[in-house]
Write a protein that holds these residues in place. Structure first.
Motif, mmCIF file in Angstrom:
data_model
loop_
_atom_site.group_PDB
_atom_site.id
_atom_site.type_symbol
_atom_site.label_atom_id
_atom_site.label_comp_id
_atom_site.label_asym_id
_atom_site.label_seq_id
_atom_site.Cartn_x
_atom_site.Cartn_y
_atom_site.Cartn_z
ATOM 1 N N LYS A 101 0.842 -1.211 0.000
ATOM 2 C CA LYS A 101 0.000 0.000 0.000
ATOM 3 C C LYS A 101 0.870 1.251 0.000
ATOM 4 O O LYS A 101 0.580 2.231 -0.708
ATOM 5 N N ALA A 157 2.282 1.754 -3.416
ATOM 6 C CA ALA A 157 1.278 2.332 -4.315
ATOM 7 C C ALA A 157 1.117 3.832 -4.055
ATOM 8 O O ALA A 157 0.974 4.630 -4.987
ATOM 9 N N HIS A 158 1.155 4.224 -2.790
ATOM 10 C CA HIS A 158 1.029 5.643 -2.469
ATOM 11 C C HIS A 158 2.207 6.431 -3.028
ATOM 12 O O HIS A 158 2.037 7.513 -3.617
ATOM 13 N N LEU A 193 4.201 5.652 -5.547
ATOM 14 C CA LEU A 193 4.205 5.682 -7.007
ATOM 15 C C LEU A 193 3.147 6.629 -7.565
ATOM 16 O O LEU A 193 3.304 7.149 -8.672
ATOM 17 N N THR A 194 2.060 6.837 -6.822
ATOM 18 C CA THR A 194 1.037 7.788 -7.279
ATOM 19 C C THR A 194 1.313 9.203 -6.795
ATOM 20 O O THR A 194 0.580 10.132 -7.148
ATOM 21 N N ASP A 195 2.356 9.369 -5.982
ATOM 22 C CA ASP A 195 2.700 10.706 -5.514
ATOM 23 C C ASP A 195 3.005 11.648 -6.675
ATOM 24 O O ASP A 195 2.555 12.806 -6.678
ATOM 25 N N PRO A 214 2.168 11.653 -10.123
ATOM 26 C CA PRO A 214 1.044 12.185 -10.912
ATOM 27 C C PRO A 214 0.108 13.086 -10.105
ATOM 28 O O PRO A 214 -0.365 14.112 -10.600
ATOM 29 N N MET A 215 -0.156 12.716 -8.844
ATOM 30 C CA MET A 215 -1.028 13.549 -8.029
ATOM 31 C C MET A 215 -0.370 14.888 -7.720
ATOM 32 O O MET A 215 -1.023 15.943 -7.725
ATOM 33 N N GLU A 240 -6.790 13.941 -1.401
ATOM 34 C CA GLU A 240 -5.528 13.555 -0.789
ATOM 35 C C GLU A 240 -5.746 12.904 0.572
ATOM 36 O O GLU A 240 -5.049 11.948 0.937
ATOM 37 N N ARG A 264 -6.857 9.391 -0.096
ATOM 38 C CA ARG A 264 -5.741 8.553 -0.547
ATOM 39 C C ARG A 264 -4.853 8.164 0.635
ATOM 40 O O ARG A 264 -4.433 7.009 0.761
ATOM 41 N N GLY A 303 7.300 14.640 -4.695
ATOM 42 C CA GLY A 303 6.670 13.573 -5.471
ATOM 43 C C GLY A 303 7.622 12.988 -6.513
ATOM 44 O O GLY A 303 7.632 11.771 -6.736
ATOM 45 N N PHE A 352 8.867 9.101 -6.231
ATOM 46 C CA PHE A 352 8.577 8.233 -7.377
ATOM 47 C C PHE A 352 9.859 7.577 -7.885
ATOM 48 O O PHE A 352 9.901 6.357 -8.120
#
Length: 382
Positions: A13, A16-17, A19-21, A23-24, A66, A69, A119, A123
C-alpha cells in the motif's frame, strides 16, 4: 522479518502511495500555479478575485482527495474540515471574502505547491528500489511515507482546536435536535393515549348523563359519578406528564427537594445528599434532575439492588452527580437501558458520563455538567 516487511500488505500500500505521488503532485502543482497566477494576474479586473475564490474552493476538493488517498493507503485518519460558513442573505461579497480567507484552502494550496519536488523524488526512489533494492524496499518506503504522513497531518488537517470544536458542536447540535424531537413525540403520544382519550370518554359520558337526566335521574347521577372519577384520573395523568416535562417542585424548591421526591418513588431505599452552595442555571438543573430520575428508574427496573445513593455536589466549575447501587451490576452503555441516550445528552452540553458496573456489582454512575450561575443564565436569556 525483512521479507515480511518488504512484501507485506501495508508495504505494498505504501509503495502504491509513493508511485502515485508524482502524478497527483503534478496535477496539484499545475492547479495551484494556474489558480494563483490567473487569479492574482486578473485581480485588477472584476473577475480576478472571484476566480481565485473559486480556485480555493476547488483546492478544498483536492485536499479531500488527498486525505482519502492517505486514509486508504497510509492508514492516516484525519477529520474532514468543516464546510465554509455561509450566512443566509450574505450575498456575493460575503461569499467572496469567506472564500479568500479560507485557511484550509490556502494550506491545501501550499501542500500542492511543495509536493511536486517531493513527489518526483519519492517516485524515482521507489521505482529504483522496486528494481534493484527490493530486499530493503519496506524500510525505504516506511521512511518516505513517514514524511508523507507528516505533510498530510500538518497541512491537510482541520485548522486548529477551534475547527475541531466546531465539528463537535455541530454533532452536539444534532443530538440536541434529535432529543428535542423525541421528547415532543413522547409528549404528543402521552397526551393522545392518556389524558386526551380520558377527556373524550368523559365528554361522551356527560353527554349520555345529560340525556338521561330527566328520564332516569339515578342512572344520570351514576354516570356523573363515573365521569368525576375519570376527571380525577385525567388530572393525575396530566400532573404526571407535567412532572415529566419539568416538575413544579424542581422550579419551586430546587434539586434537593426534587431528587428526594424522585427517590421516594424508587422501589429501593435511596439516600439523597445534595451539597450545593447555590442553585445552578435552570437548564443545568433540569438536566441533572432528569439524569438522576432516569438512573433511579434503571435501579428500580434492572439492578436488583437493596439500597442506592445519590450524591450531588459542585467542584470548581463542574456540577457532579454520582448514583450508586449494590445491585447485580453488568450495566453497559449499549445494554438498552437508556444509558447511551444519557451519555449523548450530557455530551451535548459539554458534560461527561462515566459508567462503572462490573458483573456482580456495585454500579457507580458519575455524571459531570458545566456549572452555570443562575443569574448569569437569566441575563443571557434576556
Amino acid at each position: 522479518m525483512t521479507a515480511r516487511m518488504a512484501f507485506g500488505r501495508q508495504a505494498w500500500k505504501e509503495v502504491a502511495h509513493l508511485l502515485t505521488d508524482f502524478p497527483m503532485a503534478l496535477i496539484g502543482f499545475i492547479y495551484v500555479v494556474l489558480t494563483v497566477s490567473v487569479g492574482v494576474g486578473l485581480s485588477v479586473t472584476v473577475v480576478g478575485l472571484p476566480l481565485l475564490a473559486a480556485g480555493l474552493a476547488g483546492a478544498r476538493q483536492l485536499g479531500r482527495v488527498e486525505r482519502a488517498r492517505a486514509r486508504a493507503l497510509l492508514g492516516v485518519r484525519i477529520e474532514e474540515p468543516s464546510p465554509l460558513p455561509h450566512r443566509p442573505g450574505g450575498g456575493f461579497f460575503s461569499w467572496l471574502w469567506t472564500g479568500l480567507k479560507d485557511p484550509v484552502a490556502w494550506r491545501t494550496m501550499l501542500y500542492g505547491f511543495i509536493r511536486l519536488p517531493w513527489g518526483i523524488l519519492t517516485f524515482a526512489v521507489t521505482l529504483v528500489s522496486l528494481l534493484v533494492l527490493w530486499p530493503v524496499l519496506g524500510y525505504i518506503t516506511r521512511g518516505l511515507t513517514t514524511v508523507d504522513r507528516a505533510l498530510v497531518r500538518g497541512l491537510l488537517s482541520p485548522s486548529d482546536e477551534l475547527e475541531r470544536r466546531i465539528t463537535e458542536l455541530e454533532s452536539d447540535r444534532s443530538v440536541v435536535i434529535d432529543t428535542a424531537a423525541a421528547d415532543l413525540r413522547r409528549i404528543e403520544r402521552d397526551l393522545h393515549d392518556g389524558a386526551q382519550a380520558r377527556l373524550v370518554a368523559l365528554a361522551m359520558g356527560l353527554g349520555l348523563a345529560k340525556e338521561k337526566l330527566l328520564e332516569d335521574p339515578e342512572a344520570a347521577a351514576a354516570m356523573v359519578d363515573e365521569a368525576h372519577g375519570e376527571v380525577k384520573l385525567a388530572l393525575q395523568e396530566l400532573r404526571d406528564l407535567a412532572r415529566g416535562i419539568h416538575p413544579a417542585v424542581l422550579t419551586d424548591r430546587g434539586l434537593d427537594a426534587a431528587l428526594s421526591a424522585v427517590a421516594s418513588r424508587c422501589t429501593v431505599p435511596v439516600r439523597v445528599t445534595v451539597d450545593l452552595p447555590e442553585r445552578p442555571a435552570e437548564a443545568i438543573e433540569g438536566i441533572a434532575y432528569f439524569t438522576v430520575s432516569e438512573l433511579l428508574q434503571n435501579v428500580s427496573k434492572h439492578s436488583r439492588a437493596r439500597t442506592a445513593a445519590v450524591d450531588v455536589w459542585r467542584s470548581d466549575d463542574r456540577l457532579l452527580i454520582q448514583v450508586t447501587d449494590d445491585g447485580q451490576g453488568g450495566a453497559r452503555l449499549d445494554g438498552g437501558t437508556g444509558m447511551a441516550g444519557l451519555a449523548e445528552r450530557l455530551g451535548a452540553v459539554d458534560g461527561l458520563f462515566v459508567l462503572d458496573s462490573p458483573a456482580g456489582g456495585p454500579t457507580t454512575v458519575t455524571a459531570e455538567l458545566p456549572w452555570r450561575h443562575r443569574e448569569a443564565a437569566h441575563r443571557a436569556a434576556r
